[in-house]
Design an enzyme around this catalytic site. Structure first.
Site, PDB file in Angstrom:
ATOM      1  N   ASP A   1      88.929  35.526 -32.838  1.00  0.00           N
ATOM      2  CA  ASP A   1      89.379  33.674 -32.259  1.00  0.00           C
ATOM      3  C   ASP A   1      88.454  34.209 -31.207  1.00  0.00           C
ATOM      4  OD1 ASP A   1      89.817  31.819 -31.755  1.00  0.00           O
ATOM      5  OD2 ASP A   1      92.347  32.685 -30.182  1.00  0.00           O
TER       6      ASP A   1
ATOM      7  N   ASP B   1      89.188  31.908 -27.594  1.00  0.00           N
ATOM      8  CA  ASP B   1      90.221  30.956 -26.619  1.00  0.00           C
ATOM      9  C   ASP B   1      91.494  31.605 -26.504  1.00  0.00           C
ATOM     10  OD1 ASP B   1      88.992  29.101 -25.000  1.00  0.00           O
ATOM     11  OD2 ASP B   1      89.914  27.878 -26.761  1.00  0.00           O
TER      12      ASP B   1
END
Length: 249
Positions: free
Chosen positions: A30, A32
Site C-alpha cells: 500500500d 499511505d
C-alpha cells in the site's frame, strides 16, 4: 470476477505467518501509511479544508475520527461522509484539487518514509522480486508520493483502486497487480496499514503484514486477519520471518 491463479478460498484469513508462500516472488505495498507517514498529512489537510465547507458545523474533528472514517478508504466512500446532495460534481472536483494542493504543501516539508523502508526495498531488489504499489488514493496523489520518496522507478506496477472494478476492501486492486506482474498469490505477500487494506489483501488470497503506523488500535487491525503486525520495517519480527523465507528458498 475471475480470480487470479493462487487464490484459494480455504486459505483466506488463515495465514499465521508468511512461510507458506516460499519461494517468494512478489511483494506488494500500500502507499499511505505503509511507505510513508502520509496519513497524518492527509488528516491535517482535511482538518484545514473541511471547516471552509461547513463540515461538522465547522467543528474540527479528531485524529481518531479520521482513522475510523477516512483512512485507507476509497474516495467514493469518503464523499458520502463529506458531501450533501447540494454539492455538485464541480464542487467535489474543486474540493479534491484544493485538498491535494494543501497536502502537497505539507508533504514537501514533512513527508517521511516509514522507518526501515530503504532497508526493506534493498532486500527486495537484491533478490529480484517483483513489486507493486496498490492504493485507494487518486493517481495524482500516488504518483506525487512515490516521486517525493524517490520510489517511482522501484515499483514495476502502480494500481489505483478507482481504476479497478471495485476498490479496497475488495480484492480487485491486489488481483489486478498480480495479473499485471504475471505472478501468483501463492508466492506473494502484502504490506498494509489499514483495516480496509488488510481485508483487501487477505481477500486476494495473500498473507498481509500489517503496520501500526497509522492505526494504533491493534484490535481492529487484528480483526482484519493479517499474518502479523509490525511497528515498522526495522521490527525484528519482520526480519525473523524474512530470514525464514530465505532459508526455505
Amino acid at each position: 470476477m475471475i480470480l487470479e491463479p493462487g487464490y484459494e478460498n480455504d486459505k483466506v484469513g488463515k495465514f499465521d505467518d508468511i512461510s507458506g508462500i516460499a519461494p517468494l516472488q512478489t511483494v506488494l505495498f500500500d502507499i499511505d501509511g505503509t511507505l510513508c507517514h502520509s496519513e497524518s498529512l492527509h488528516y491535517l489537510a482535511l482538518k484545514e479544508l473541511l471547516p471552509t465547507i461547513g463540515f461538522n458545523n465547522g467543528i474540527p474533528f479528531t485524529k481518531e475520527f479520521y482513522v475510523k472514517n477516512f483512512s485507507g478508504k476509497h474516495n467514493s466512500e469518503i464523499e458520502v461522509s463529506l458531501f450533501s446532495k447540494d454539492h455538485d460534481d464541480a464542487f467535489k472536483l474543486k474540493f479534491g484539487d484544493d485538498l491535494f494542493e494543501i497536502f502537497k504543501r505539507l508533504a514537501v516539508e514533512q513527508l517521511e518514509p516509514v522507518k526501515g523502508l530503504n532497508k526493506m526495498c534493498e532486500w527486495i531488489k537484491k533478490r529480484g522480486y517483483k513489486r507493486a504499489a496498490v492504493t485507494n488514493c487518486p493517481r495524482k496523489n500516488a504518483e506525487f508520493i512515490l516521486k517525493t520518496l524517490g520510489l517511482t522507478d522501484f515499483f514495476d506496477v502502480l494500481v489505483i483502486g478507482n481504476e479497478c472494478e471495485n476498490p479496497k476492501p475488495f480484492p480487485d486492486p491486489y488481483l489486478k497487480a498480480l495479473q499485471l506482474l504475471g505472478e501468483s498469490a501463492a508466492h506473494a505477500f502484502v504490506f498494509e496499514d489499514s483495516v480496509c487494506g488488510i481485508k483487501s489483501g487477505v481477500a486476494a488470497g495473500m498473507p498481509v503484514i500489517g503496520l501500526t503506523t497509522s492505526n494504533k488500535d491493534q484490535k481492529s487491525l487484528l480483526e482484519a486477519k493479517p499474518a502479523f503486525l509490525i511497528k515498522d520495517y526495522e521490527d525484528p519480527k519482520l526480519w525473523t520471518a524474512l530470514e525464514q523465507l530465505d532459508n526455505l528458498a
